[in-house]
Design an enzyme around this catalytic site. Structure first.
Site, PDB file in Angstrom:
ATOM      1  CE1 TYR A  31     -74.627  -6.557 -44.122  1.00 48.89           C
ATOM      2  CE2 TYR A  31     -72.900  -5.825 -42.620  1.00 48.89           C
ATOM      3  CZ  TYR A  31     -73.438  -6.790 -43.462  1.00 48.89           C
ATOM      4  OH  TYR A  31     -72.776  -7.972 -43.631  1.00 48.89           O
TER       5      TYR A  31
ATOM      6  CG  LEU B 241     -41.409  12.858 -45.355  1.00 52.10           C
ATOM      7  CD1 LEU B 241     -41.868  14.113 -46.095  1.00 52.10           C
ATOM      8  CD2 LEU B 241     -40.202  12.260 -46.073  1.00 52.10           C
TER       9      LEU B 241
ATOM     10  CE  LYS C  89     -43.871  17.290 -44.650  1.00 51.45           C
ATOM     11  NZ  LYS C  89     -45.288  17.364 -44.295  1.00 51.45           N
TER      12      LYS C  89
ATOM     13  CE  LYS D 168     -43.151  19.803 -41.437  1.00 47.69           C
ATOM     14  NZ  LYS D 168     -43.828  19.907 -40.201  1.00 47.69           N
TER      15      LYS D 168
ATOM     16  CB  CYS E  51     -54.706  16.588  -8.508  1.00 48.09           C
ATOM     17  SG  CYS E  51     -55.789  16.156  -9.880  1.00 48.09           S
TER      18      CYS E  51
ATOM     19  CB  CYS F 211     -58.657  13.635  -7.411  1.00 49.81           C
ATOM     20  SG  CYS F 211     -56.872  13.468  -7.355  1.00 49.81           S
TER      21      CYS F 211
HETATM   22  S1  IVH Z   1     -42.424  11.862 -49.600  1.00 48.67           S
HETATM   23  C1  IVH Z   1     -42.259   7.705 -46.879  1.00 48.67           C
HETATM   24  N1  IVH Z   1     -42.992  14.202 -50.610  1.00 48.67           N
HETATM   25  O1  IVH Z   1     -45.844  14.590 -45.739  1.00 48.67           O
HETATM   26  C2  IVH Z   1     -42.978   8.992 -46.994  1.00 48.67           C
HETATM   27  N2  IVH Z   1     -44.247  13.472 -48.742  1.00 48.67           N
HETATM   28  O2  IVH Z   1     -44.929  14.599 -43.037  1.00 48.67           O
HETATM   29  C3  IVH Z   1     -42.462   9.724 -48.187  1.00 48.67           C
HETATM   30  N3  IVH Z   1     -46.005  15.009 -48.045  1.00 48.67           N
HETATM   31  O3  IVH Z   1     -46.890  11.325 -45.130  1.00 48.67           O
HETATM   32  C4  IVH Z   1     -43.250  10.902 -48.417  1.00 48.67           C
HETATM   33  N4  IVH Z   1     -45.627  16.530 -49.574  1.00 48.67           N
HETATM   34  O4  IVH Z   1     -48.039  12.534 -47.040  1.00 48.67           O
HETATM   35  C5  IVH Z   1     -43.283  13.308 -49.658  1.00 48.67           C
HETATM   36  N5  IVH Z   1     -43.418  16.226 -51.642  1.00 48.67           N
HETATM   37  C6  IVH Z   1     -43.707  15.335 -50.698  1.00 48.67           C
HETATM   38  C7  IVH Z   1     -44.743  15.542 -49.759  1.00 48.67           C
HETATM   39  C8  IVH Z   1     -44.979  14.585 -48.798  1.00 48.67           C
HETATM   40  C9  IVH Z   1     -46.380  16.193 -48.544  1.00 48.67           C
HETATM   41  C10 IVH Z   1     -46.613  14.344 -46.878  1.00 48.67           C
HETATM   42  C11 IVH Z   1     -46.709  12.839 -46.979  1.00 48.67           C
HETATM   43  C12 IVH Z   1     -46.095  12.324 -45.712  1.00 48.67           C
HETATM   44  C13 IVH Z   1     -46.067  13.540 -44.854  1.00 48.67           C
HETATM   45  C14 IVH Z   1     -44.968  13.458 -43.817  1.00 48.67           C
END
Ligand code: IVH
Length: 732
Positions: A62, A109, A144, A342, A434, A437
């Site tokens: 397309y 986050l 997370k 983390k 460098c 270059c």
């Molecule tokens: S809350 C406004 N909760 O981590 C964003 N995020 O590093 C609020 N993620 O983009 C997100 N587990 O995709 C939230 N329990 C959790 C999560 C989570 C994974 C991801 C999410 C975000 C990213 C940021």
């Protein structure tokens, strides 16, 4: 098909032969004929795509038709038909997956790595909300998930749209793909769901499904995925949902976007409601009431990490009360009411084989450690960043040393420690030239980086600039990756950004290149054509001016709207360069004021100071840069930008806060005012619209009274905020 005589003619074999003649070689009669044929065909395929939900040709085919139409029109402008497909907007999206703008941005986050970071986060929240030390604060804690975020829109209980996060503002439409994910219901359970609700969460792949998939891929000589997250992303972002269906993806909800009615007033309550609608929510979601409790749950989840059947990389804390969430609001990047904590990075030992030097867009020389391959956290690592010369000195590493490396989530692996510092080996010295270059390398005062001084004679810098130019946040040209840029640059097909937009003139050369064919060339040219019109913010960012990142580029676009206005400001700036020398200005604030006085508009741009101003002057004073820009402007069109601004009665007003406020912190008050479009000033003057007065106000209050400027109290201010800026305080 044959019922439509035009269409019949368009696809007849006699006329098909015309389609093989390249646009510039067509005669005028042939071109007329071809344009008619293409208009008919494209209309036909559009109809099939939009109305009957059954596209008959691939996106690539397309796009090739649309491109051919455009190229013929470029060669024969007077033959452009009134019903030409090039005049219609809203035809089929030409990228692989259609793009959709999020109704509410999908942000990221903020990260914390230690118990102290979590304590600091809680302290910040208490301060911001002005909570007493004894006031209880509840937060939810949940894993997370290391997946791919996705927003699922349900209207009247039915799934209507699914969009990936994309750049947070615009994502990709993956609606057909999520319909094959078992965890995602087509209709919501029960009957209490809001009329419109966007449920947000992670699409992920279990560890077991990941290893099965890679096993299958290797048996079929297919592409192997580096980790479950990449596999999930690759599986979801498919044009063919049948492929997604074979990849057993899962979904876990963790929040929401647009919602017509809130079923609860806490995060925990909201998540329970989402669960009752039939979407999976983590079993490990818990509401905690103290730092101790939060950290305890963090450690519990961490202990479970290895035996969970999917990858997690930390936990997420969120303030439970939704009214507090909205008071805390968002920074440009992330919500202030949430924190990702983390898990510690995973570590491994290996041997440092060599240290390579990479040359960046602005000439920065970055050392990269070449490592003996080792698996860390399920991923094979062969190189690690060494940041700069100081870092190499700090680690005292030399090729041959055994080193400890770590990898955390998406972060590039790092060397943490030299395990064999005592071994007698020759020191490694940072090169003084460098490697590409051979220009001299220099280290500016106060900077840790060594830079190549070759500027635009350095091929590495030019390639990096081009790469930046086509990157996702800049021109976003799909299919033009680093390897293509490098090889096109080497063969002089693309030397400056404007060449990208002249590539269509070299169509035949491209088709004859190794690894290219008609379809792939057509796709690439179509992707380029798609970006010939670009918004001012992307354009400014794409130029790769030092210190002009995405946010600053947007700030400039918000202020100047059009390239001409921006360019005029640059002209003014250049003529002022002698009075703007940083050495002549004592403080950053005074410097800013001085520029603001001379240049209209500058005052409204936050955080612009000496560094950015010098960088703009330096960039646009370099004649080569100016000609690159001029050349580019011959090929593209810079679209003016008008960011939507909430209309607010307070827009443009100047507010002064004084005295001590009781129900909110100064920071929150300031942000409330700014959100409503007002400016906050530190002192009272004739320009002040009104003063918000707390307890024990002093001289600002008397000055306001002397100047007859309206004064309101904190309660009144809160009412105005609640009313989105309405209530005329001026007449009271
Ligand atoms: S809350 C406004 N909760 O981590 C964003 N995020 O590093 C609020 N993620 O983009 C997100 N587990 O995709 C939230 N329990 C959790 C999560 C989570 C994974 C991801 C999410 C975000 C990213 C940021």
């Amino acid at each position: 098909m044959s019922e439509d005589p035009d269409l019949f003619s368009a696809i007849s074999s006699q006329n098909q032969t015309l389609s093989t003649i390249s646009p510039e070689r067509l005669t005028s009669d042939q071109a007329t004929f071809e344009l008619e044929r293409l208009a008919t065909l494209i209309r036909h395929y559009d109809r099939l795509y939009h109305d009957q939900d059954s596209p008959a040709i691939s996106d690539g085919e397309y796009d090739a038709l649309v491109l051919r139409n455009r190229l013929i029109e470029q060669n024969f402008p007077n033959l452009t038909r009134p019903d030409s497909p090039s005049k219609r907007i809203g035809t089929r999206a030409t990228s692989r997956l259609p793009k959709i703008a999020h109704s509410i941005a999908m942000l990221s986050l903020d990260n914390g790595f230690s118990d102290k970071d979590v304590g600091d986060f809680l302290d910040r929240i208490r301060r911001f909300l002005r909570l007493g030390a004894q006031e209880p604060v509840a937060l939810t804690v949940e894993p997370k998930i290391d997946g791919l975020s996705c927003s699922l829109r349900y209207e009247k209980g039915r799934l209507t749209q699914a969009v990936t996060r994309g750049d947070g503002i615009i994502g990709e439409d993956v609606t057909p793909n999520v319909r094959v994910i078992n965890d995602i219901p087509e209709t919501l359970a029960g009957s209490t769901w809001p009329e419109v609700v966007e449920i947000r969460g992670e699409v992920y792949m279990t560890k077991a499904a990941f290893s099965d998939l890679n096993q299958r891929q290797s048996e079929e000589n297919g592409k192997l995925f580096a980790n479950p997250r990449n596999a999930a992303a690759g599986s979801l972002r498919q044009l063919d949902p049948n492929i997604t269906a074979r990849r057993s993806l899962r979904f876990l909800a963790h929040g929401w976007g647009e919602i017509s009615d809130f079923p609860a007033d806490t995060q925990y309550g909201m998540m329970q409601a989402i669960k009752s609608y039939g979407l999976p929510v983590s079993d490990l979601l818990l509401c905690c009431h103290s730092l101790d409790e939060m950290l305890q749950h963090y450690h519990k989840i961490e202990a479970h990490r290895a035996d969970m059947d999917f990858d997690i990389d930390g936990v997420v804390y969120k303030i439970d009360r939704l009214d507090w969430q909205s008071r805390l609001g968002f920074s440009a990047r992330a919500p202030r009411f949430a924190l990702a904590h983390k898990f510690p990075a995973e570590k491994a030992q290996t041997t440092l084989l060599d240290i390579d030097i990479q040359v960046g867009r602005t000439g920065v020389l970055t050392p990269v450690a070449k490592l003996e391959a080792v698996t860390v956290g399920g991923v094979v690592v062969t190189s690690a960043t060494l940041h700069n010369a100081d870092e190499i000195k700090r680690l005292a590493v030399r090729p041959g040393d055994r080193v400890l490396i770590q990898r955390a989530g998406d972060v590039i692996p790092q060397i943490v420690e030299n395990l064999t510092p005592e071994v007698n080996r020759e020191d490694w010295h940072f090169p003084s030239t460098c490697p590409v270059c051979h220009s001299l390398a220099k280290r500016e005062e106060g900077e840790s980086a060594w830079r190549c001084t070759g500027g635009l004679i350095c091929p590495a810098q030019r390639v990096e600039r081009l790469r930046h130019f086509v990157s996702r946040t800049a021109f976003d040209i799909e299919g033009l990756g680093l390897t293509h840029i490098e090889s096109f640059f080497a063969d002089k097909l693309i030397v400056t950004p404007a060449d990208i937009f002249r590539l269509h003139k070299r169509r035949d050369t491209l088709i004859n290149r190794e690894g290219w064919a008609e379809v792939s060339v057509n796709n690439l040219l179509a992707a380029i054509e798609n970006r010939r019109v670009i918004s001012l913010d992307r354009f400014l960012y794409a130029l790769g001016i030092r210190h002009i990142g995405v946010v600053t580029a947007r700030d400039f676009a918000r202020q100047y709207h059009e390239w001409d206005a921006f360019s005029k400001m640059i002209g003014q700036l250049k003529s002022m360069r002698n009075i703007l020398l940083p050495s002549l200005i004592e403080t950053e604030e005074k410097y800013r004021k001085r520029v603001a006085k001379e240049l209209t508009g500058f005052v409204n741009i936050p955080n612009i100071g000496n560094k950015i101003i010098q960088s703009l002057i330096a960039f646009f004073s370099e004649s080569h840069n100016q000609s690159v820009v001029d050349d580019l402007l011959l090929e593209i069109e810079v679209k003016s930008v008008h960011f939507q601004q909430q209309s607010s009665p307070l827009a443009g007003e100047v507010i002064v806060f004084t005295g001590s406020l009781e129900t909110l912190s100064r920071e929150e008050a300031k942000r409330q005012a700014e959100t409503l479009g007002a400016k906050v000033a530190a002192s009272v003057s004739r320009k002040t619209s009104f003063v918000v007065c707390g307890k024990a106000a002093g001289s600002k209050l008397s000055k306001a009274e002397a100047l007859s400027i309206p004064v309101i109290d904190e309660m009144k201010w809160q009412k105005i905020v609640k009313n989105n800026g309405h209530i005329s305080v001026k007449t009271e």
